[in-house]
Every structure is written in C-alpha cells, then in structure tokens.
Design a protein around this motif. Structure first.
Motif, short mmCIF file in Angstrom:
data_model
loop_
_atom_site.label_atom_id
_atom_site.label_comp_id
_atom_site.label_asym_id
_atom_site.label_seq_id
_atom_site.Cartn_x
_atom_site.Cartn_y
_atom_site.Cartn_z
N HIS A 124 2.46 3.80 -6.38
CA HIS A 124 1.76 3.56 -5.01
C HIS A 124 2.54 3.56 -3.78
O HIS A 124 1.93 3.83 -2.69
CB HIS A 124 0.93 2.19 -4.95
N VAL A 125 3.78 3.69 -4.10
CA VAL A 125 4.84 3.69 -2.95
C VAL A 125 4.50 4.93 -2.27
O VAL A 125 4.59 5.20 -1.21
CB VAL A 125 5.90 3.28 -3.38
N PHE A 126 4.47 6.14 -3.10
CA PHE A 126 4.60 7.47 -2.47
C PHE A 126 3.47 8.37 -2.59
O PHE A 126 3.18 9.48 -2.17
CB PHE A 126 6.00 8.49 -3.33
N ASP A 127 2.70 7.78 -3.59
CA ASP A 127 1.00 8.45 -3.66
C ASP A 127 0.10 7.63 -2.94
O ASP A 127 -0.37 6.59 -3.27
CB ASP A 127 0.61 8.35 -5.11
N TRP A 128 -0.01 8.10 -1.54
CA TRP A 128 -0.92 7.46 -0.67
C TRP A 128 -2.36 7.29 -1.06
O TRP A 128 -3.09 6.45 -0.65
CB TRP A 128 -0.96 8.36 0.83
N THR A 129 -2.84 8.19 -1.97
CA THR A 129 -4.31 8.19 -2.51
C THR A 129 -4.57 6.87 -3.58
O THR A 129 -5.64 6.53 -3.94
CB THR A 129 -4.65 9.34 -3.25
N VAL A 130 -3.46 6.25 -3.87
CA VAL A 130 -3.72 5.02 -4.80
C VAL A 130 -4.28 4.10 -3.97
O VAL A 130 -5.10 3.42 -4.65
CB VAL A 130 -2.18 4.57 -5.60
N ALA A 131 -3.84 3.68 -2.96
CA ALA A 131 -4.33 2.63 -2.08
C ALA A 131 -5.51 2.85 -1.14
O ALA A 131 -6.40 2.11 -0.73
CB ALA A 131 -3.32 2.00 -1.11
N SER A 135 0.78 -1.27 0.11
CA SER A 135 0.11 0.08 0.08
C SER A 135 0.88 1.31 0.04
O SER A 135 0.22 2.28 -0.08
CB SER A 135 -0.69 -0.17 1.27
N GLY A 136 2.16 1.04 0.25
CA GLY A 136 2.89 2.41 0.08
C GLY A 136 3.29 2.85 1.49
O GLY A 136 3.07 2.22 2.37
N THR A 137 3.82 3.92 1.45
CA THR A 137 4.52 4.49 2.61
C THR A 137 3.65 5.27 3.50
O THR A 137 3.90 6.02 4.49
CB THR A 137 5.79 5.51 2.36
N SER A 138 2.19 5.01 3.49
CA SER A 138 1.45 5.91 4.13
C SER A 138 1.34 5.43 5.73
O SER A 138 1.00 6.06 6.73
CB SER A 138 -0.19 5.59 3.73
N LEU A 153 -8.48 8.25 4.12
CA LEU A 153 -7.10 8.37 4.56
C LEU A 153 -7.08 9.33 5.77
O LEU A 153 -6.55 9.12 6.88
CB LEU A 153 -6.27 8.77 3.27
N GLY A 154 -7.80 10.17 5.57
CA GLY A 154 -8.10 11.47 6.57
C GLY A 154 -8.41 10.95 7.78
O GLY A 154 -8.07 11.22 8.91
N LEU A 155 -9.65 10.28 7.71
CA LEU A 155 -10.13 9.38 9.01
C LEU A 155 -9.41 8.61 9.56
O LEU A 155 -9.26 8.61 10.94
CB LEU A 155 -11.64 8.86 8.44
N TRP A 156 -8.70 7.89 9.01
CA TRP A 156 -7.65 6.97 9.41
C TRP A 156 -6.60 7.48 10.11
O TRP A 156 -6.06 7.11 11.43
CB TRP A 156 -7.03 5.89 8.54
N ALA A 157 -6.07 8.89 9.64
CA ALA A 157 -4.92 9.52 10.10
C ALA A 157 -5.63 10.12 11.39
O ALA A 157 -4.75 10.06 12.61
CB ALA A 157 -4.54 10.46 9.15
N LEU A 158 -6.88 10.45 11.60
CA LEU A 158 -7.20 11.16 12.80
C LEU A 158 -7.33 9.97 13.97
O LEU A 158 -7.17 10.40 15.04
CB LEU A 158 -8.59 11.71 12.40
N ALA A 159 -7.85 8.97 13.44
CA ALA A 159 -8.13 7.78 14.48
C ALA A 159 -6.72 7.52 15.02
O ALA A 159 -6.51 7.34 15.97
CB ALA A 159 -8.72 6.83 13.98
N LEU A 160 -5.75 7.40 14.07
CA LEU A 160 -4.36 6.91 14.47
C LEU A 160 -3.68 7.88 15.27
O LEU A 160 -2.87 7.63 16.52
CB LEU A 160 -3.72 6.73 13.11
N LEU A 161 -3.81 9.36 15.11
CA LEU A 161 -3.32 10.54 15.97
C LEU A 161 -3.96 10.38 17.50
O LEU A 161 -3.07 10.30 18.39
CB LEU A 161 -3.50 11.72 15.10
#
Length: 287
Positions: A213-220, A69-72, A226-234
């Motif tokens: 897909h490695v550096f483009d996080w929106t591919v996966a 899924s890349g570097t996200s 991605l935004g909701l996952w990042a908020l929950a992760l934070l």
C-alpha cells in the motif's frame, strides 16, 4: 524529556521573543511593519514562503497518512510545485501592486465594501484557524512535557504574538528563515539515521521491504476517487499559493520584481526535495 531537551525548548523560545524585540527597532512606519518596507532579498522571502507551505503537519499528520495510506500524499507536494510555477509568472505582478497589505490590494481591485468584508471575515476565520492550531500542537506536546493542554495553549498563544507584534513582518520572515534551516537539518539527520537501521537496510532495503500500500496508491483509494481528489487538490494548491490572503502576500516584501520571481525558486526546490526526506521515517515505520 531530559534536561538538554528542556534547554533546547527554552533557547528556542527565547530566540523567538528576542527576534521580535530586536527587529522592533526596524519598524518606522506601517510599510515596515506589514511588508518589511519592501526591501528584502529573494532568498529570505523565499525561505519564508517555503516554511509557510508546510507545517508540523508534514511530520505528524502527513507522516500518519503515509503510514496508513501510502505515498499518495506526495501529490500535495507535486501540486505545490505546479502552483509555484504559476506563481513564478505572477510574482512580479504581486510586487508591482505597490501595496502595503493584502486587503489594500482587495480594495484597489474590488472596492472598499469588499475590503471591509474580507478584513472581518478573515479575522473570524483566523481566530478559528489559530485556535485549532493551538489546540492541535498542545495535544501533541502535552504527553511530551507531561503538562495539561490548557497551560500549553496559553504559553504558545503568548509566545508567538509577542514576536510578530513587536517585530512585524521582518521578524516573522527572519524567524521563518532560521526555522527552515532547523527543519532541513533535523529532517536530513533523522532520515539518514533511519536508513542506517539494520532492519531497514538503506534506500534499496526500504523499497524492497515496504508493504504494497505504500507505493500502490489504489490500495487505499479507488482510482476514480483518487482522480477526483487529485483534481480538487490541484485547484486548491494553485489558488492557495496565488492568493493574496494566503501565499502571495509574501512577495510584497521583496525589493523588486526580479527578486519576487527568484523568491519563488526557493519553495519550489524545497517542495521537490521535501517528500524524499520527510517520507522516509513513516515508510520505515511500516516495516
């Protein structure tokens, strides 16, 4: 597996057991056993805090996610740094509690009923968590050693409690420090060797040849997901790093409040540097 590999495993296993036996003599009371008497230096506790923030998952599960899924996944490490910034200001308060164990802090703040509830609840959760961990590492090691998973589960389940039960917190923290040196050395060596492969061509070659897909996080992942996952992760990382049950209990072992704050700098620096090293092999594997 060759003879030298088995010797390395045997040496490491003996080291873990001897660490517990050697440090057992240092335990004179419950404070020594649970928090090393509150006498440790910042760099020792800091290294232990760094090791507890990641595990074999970094080089196995995380590597697999980077490959697919890349570097996200770097957000895990970025938010760990954010969480540790919060810990930097709270660590002196954790040390100021003057308690022996984290459940004692729960009793002081919330009462005896809450202390008993969290003691039993964490014990049940710990059994499930440790059982899952034992099964995971055994599944990973079984094809390496060509040994069934059950003997491996029993072997690891015996090895680690021997060290922690005999040596207490001092043995665990000391072994964490040694493990941090091992992990750092191996990770750096592997990263350098991978970048040196002709098919990779160093850092520039890896960046140029890596799939989109490695550096483009929106591919996966869709941007909104991605935004909701990042908020929950934070939120998760901040709570975990500053929970007495999880990360913050480490700071009960330092000698004073100044050392508690300095101890946070070690894992903070490690979380900044680790992705740049640990992500190289899985990114190279996509090439």
């Amino acid at each position: 597996m060759q003879t030298v590999d088995y010797l390395a495993i045997a040496f490491y296993s003996a080291f873990m057991i001897l660490t517990g036996i050697v440090f057992a003599r240092k335990n004179k009371n419950s404070s020594d056993f649970f928090r090393a008497g509150g006498s440790l230096t910042w760099w020792l506790v800091g290294a232990s805090a760094f090791v507890t923030l990641f595990s074999a998952w970094t080089f196995v599960g995380c590597a697999g996610r980077v490959f697919r899924s890349g570097t996200s996944t770097a957000l895990v490490f970025i938010f760990n740094v954010v969480a540790l910034v919060v810990t930097y200001f709270l660590a002196p308060r954790f040390r100021r509690l003057r308690v022996i164990s984290w459940v004692e802090a729960v009793r002081l703040r919330f009462g005896r009923v809450s202390e008993q509830f969290f003691t039993y609840a964490s014990s049940l959760i710990g059994i499930l968590f440790c059982g899952t961990g034992l099964y995971t590492i055994s599944v990973f090691l079984s094809p390496v050693f060509n040994i069934p998973t059950t003997p491996l589960i029993i072997g690891v389940a015996v090895l680690l409690p021997v060290m922690s039960t005999f040596g207490g917190a001092l043995a665990v923290i000391a072994s964490d420090f040694i493990q941090s040196l091992f992990i750092a050395a191996v990770a750096v060596v592997v990263a350098v060797l991978v970048l040196g492969l002709p098919s990779i061509g160093g850092v520039n070659g890896m960046l140029e040849k890596a799939p989109d897909h490695v550096f483009d996080w929106t591919v996966a992942m869709r941007p909104e997901v991605l935004g909701l996952w990042a908020l929950a992760l934070l939120i998760n990382q901040i709570v975990s790093a500053n929970s007495m049950y999880l990360g913050a209990a480490r700071y009960l072992a330092v000698r004073d409040e100044r050392h508690a704050r300095l101890a946070v700098l070690f894992p903070m620096a490690g979380m900044v540097l680790l992705p740049f090293i640990a992500f190289i092999p899985p990114i190279a594997s996509t090439i």
